[in-house]
Design a protein around this motif. Structure first.
Motif, short mmCIF file in Angstrom:
data_model
loop_
_atom_site.label_atom_id
_atom_site.label_comp_id
_atom_site.label_asym_id
_atom_site.label_seq_id
_atom_site.Cartn_x
_atom_site.Cartn_y
_atom_site.Cartn_z
N PHE A 71 -2.13 20.94 -108.70
CA PHE A 71 -1.84 19.67 -108.05
C PHE A 71 -2.83 19.46 -106.90
O PHE A 71 -3.55 20.38 -106.49
CB PHE A 71 -0.39 19.62 -107.53
N THR A 72 -2.88 18.23 -106.41
CA THR A 72 -3.76 17.89 -105.31
C THR A 72 -2.92 17.37 -104.15
O THR A 72 -1.83 16.83 -104.34
CB THR A 72 -4.78 16.81 -105.72
N THR A 73 -3.45 17.53 -102.93
CA THR A 73 -2.78 17.08 -101.72
C THR A 73 -3.80 16.41 -100.81
O THR A 73 -4.87 16.98 -100.56
CB THR A 73 -2.14 18.27 -100.97
N LEU A 74 -3.48 15.21 -100.36
CA LEU A 74 -4.38 14.51 -99.44
C LEU A 74 -4.47 15.27 -98.11
O LEU A 74 -3.52 15.94 -97.70
CB LEU A 74 -3.85 13.09 -99.18
N PRO A 75 -5.63 15.25 -97.42
CA PRO A 75 -6.76 14.37 -97.74
C PRO A 75 -7.76 14.92 -98.77
O PRO A 75 -8.59 14.17 -99.25
CB PRO A 75 -7.46 14.22 -96.39
N GLY A 76 -7.70 16.23 -99.13
CA GLY A 76 -8.69 16.68 -100.10
C GLY A 76 -8.47 18.09 -100.62
O GLY A 76 -9.44 18.80 -100.90
N LYS A 77 -7.21 18.51 -100.74
CA LYS A 77 -6.94 19.89 -101.15
C LYS A 77 -6.59 19.97 -102.62
O LYS A 77 -5.82 19.17 -103.15
CB LYS A 77 -5.80 20.49 -100.31
N VAL A 78 -7.17 20.96 -103.30
CA VAL A 78 -6.88 21.25 -104.70
C VAL A 78 -6.14 22.59 -104.75
O VAL A 78 -6.58 23.58 -104.16
CB VAL A 78 -8.17 21.33 -105.54
N SER A 79 -5.00 22.62 -105.43
CA SER A 79 -4.17 23.83 -105.52
C SER A 79 -3.96 24.18 -106.98
O SER A 79 -3.62 23.31 -107.79
CB SER A 79 -2.82 23.62 -104.84
N VAL A 80 -4.15 25.46 -107.32
CA VAL A 80 -3.96 25.93 -108.69
C VAL A 80 -3.12 27.21 -108.65
O VAL A 80 -3.51 28.18 -107.99
CB VAL A 80 -5.30 26.21 -109.40
N LEU A 81 -1.98 27.20 -109.33
CA LEU A 81 -1.16 28.40 -109.46
C LEU A 81 -1.45 29.04 -110.81
O LEU A 81 -1.31 28.40 -111.85
CB LEU A 81 0.33 28.06 -109.36
N PHE A 82 -1.89 30.30 -110.81
CA PHE A 82 -2.18 30.98 -112.07
C PHE A 82 -1.80 32.43 -111.95
O PHE A 82 -1.60 32.98 -110.87
CB PHE A 82 -3.66 30.85 -112.45
N ARG A 83 -1.67 33.09 -113.09
CA ARG A 83 -1.43 34.52 -113.11
C ARG A 83 -2.65 35.21 -113.71
O ARG A 83 -3.37 34.63 -114.54
CB ARG A 83 -0.16 34.87 -113.89
N VAL A 84 -2.87 36.45 -113.32
CA VAL A 84 -4.08 37.18 -113.71
C VAL A 84 -3.69 38.48 -114.41
O VAL A 84 -2.83 39.22 -113.93
CB VAL A 84 -4.96 37.49 -112.48
N SER A 85 -4.32 38.74 -115.53
CA SER A 85 -4.14 40.01 -116.23
C SER A 85 -5.45 40.41 -116.87
O SER A 85 -6.38 39.59 -116.99
CB SER A 85 -3.04 39.89 -117.30
#
Length: 360
Positions: free
Chosen positions: A61-75
């Motif tokens: 998802f994105t949040t103003l004014p300019g943040k990009v957020s990504v939730l992921f898992r790593v294996s």
């Protein structure tokens, strides 16, 4: 402002079975992360080659004014979860509509960070104990000690509402008995375990397959409980024998595990010579551990506790401030991870609609 990004084309990875053993126990691990989630393989123009690590996007998802957020898992590609990563291990690449390929984004200038994921991610563990007659008569004290150690190892300190555990038990009855409801309190859980007595069960048989099916149903319900967050669950099942009650079919229990949501992890702990290791390995598709006697129980529970803890810690909320601005259209994003000389990457996209200078 939160806008969910749409994404398609999950990439399936082949399943690889990994097993190892020693004189005290046998352990088998299998991959539970089968795809890139909402992501896809990076564009060929980057020349990254085959992934050696798997980044499976759960939400973005994105949040103003300019943040990009990504939730992921790593294996890794054998399904082993990777926890304890830092933002410095990730590289960011963006491709705007005027770019032929992706351009690297400086992590320092973009304020890239791994953020606490508690506001958008919940992890629940279901500890399911076989308290049939054979356990109560021969290994109850060892089981209580091992379970207490497991709880103390898995539950985070300080407590957090985003990580909870419940304890269930089964015997021969057609019921999965609740010993302690979901709670973030290790003290509450260990007190419940300490209160288990020899007369807790009224049926000396073992309804193993029923316990698998019922715990899966509970885990599935937990995943659907709050649509505002990403939910993951772990089912940790202990038994010292095979299914004796014959209330449910083996095939139905295995099907329940196989068809369960990919955000449910399964762990099994088997004790003694009467267990069916092949069946328990199929039920415990994330990890299975076997102890030959009750003296080894605490070590085997500790082996699984480490895996459960790592599984929960392998979910990351990666955030950064993008230089893209309103009017730049949809941009492609690649996140690359480097860990112990291994690399993996995943591609997604975001819209800079409404973005302005600065970032929280």
């Amino acid at each position: 402002m939160k806008s969910i990004l749409q994404f398609t084309f999950p990439i399936l990875f082949s399943l690889i079975l990994f097993s190892c053993g020693n004189a005290d126990d046998d352990v088998s691990f299998d991959i539970n992360d089968k795809e890139l989630g909402l992501g896809e393989e990076p564009d060929d123009c980057l020349g990254f080659g085959e992934n050696e690590l798997l980044l499976s996007i759960q939400d973005e998802f994105t949040t103003l004014p300019g943040k990009v957020s990504v939730l992921f898992r790593v294996s890794d590609l054998m399904g082993n979860p990777i926890s304890g990563l830092s933002a410095e291990q990730f590289s960011i690449y963006e491709q705007g509509r005027n770019d032929d390929c992706f351009e690297p984004i400086s992590p320092s200038e973009s304020f890239a960070r791994i953020s606490p994921n508690s506001q958008i991610f919940n992890n629940n563990t279901l500890l399911v104990l076989d308290l049939s007659n054979s356990v109560l008569e021969s290994s109850l004290d060892e089981l209580k000690a091992a379970t207490t150690s497991f709880i103390n190892n898995v539950m985070p300190t300080p407590t957090t509402e985003s990580f909870k555990m419940a304890i269930y038990w089964f015997d021969g009855e057609d019921e999965l008995h609740l010993l302690n409801p979901l709670t973030p309190s290790a003290a509450e859980l260990t007190a419940s375990v300490d209160g288990i007595t020899m007369d807790i069960s009224n049926d000396p048989s073992t309804d193993l397959y029923g316990a698998v099916i019922k715990s899966t149903d509970i885990a599935e319900g937990l995943l659907d409980e709050n649509s505002e967050v990403i939910n993951a669950a772990s089912v940790v099942l202990f038994t010292d024998g095979t299914d004796q009650a014959s209330r449910y079919k083996e095939s139905d229990a295995l099907r329940a595990v196989e068809e369960a949501d990919s955000n449910i992890s399964y762990f099994t702990i088997g004790l003694g010579a009467e267990i069916d290791t092949e069946v328990l390995e199929q039920i415990g598709k994330t990890a299975s551990v076997f102890a030959s006697n009750s003296e080894e129980l605490e070590n085997t529970f500790n082996d699984i506790s480490q895996r459960v803890e790592e599984q929960a810690g392998s979910y990351y909320l990666f955030e950064y401030c993008t230089p893209k601005r309103d009017g730049s259209g949809e941009s492609n994003l690649v996140i690359q991870l480097t860990h112990n000389s291994l690399k993996g990457a995943v591609q997604t996209k975001f819209s800079a609609n409404g973005f302005t200078g600065g970032c929280e």
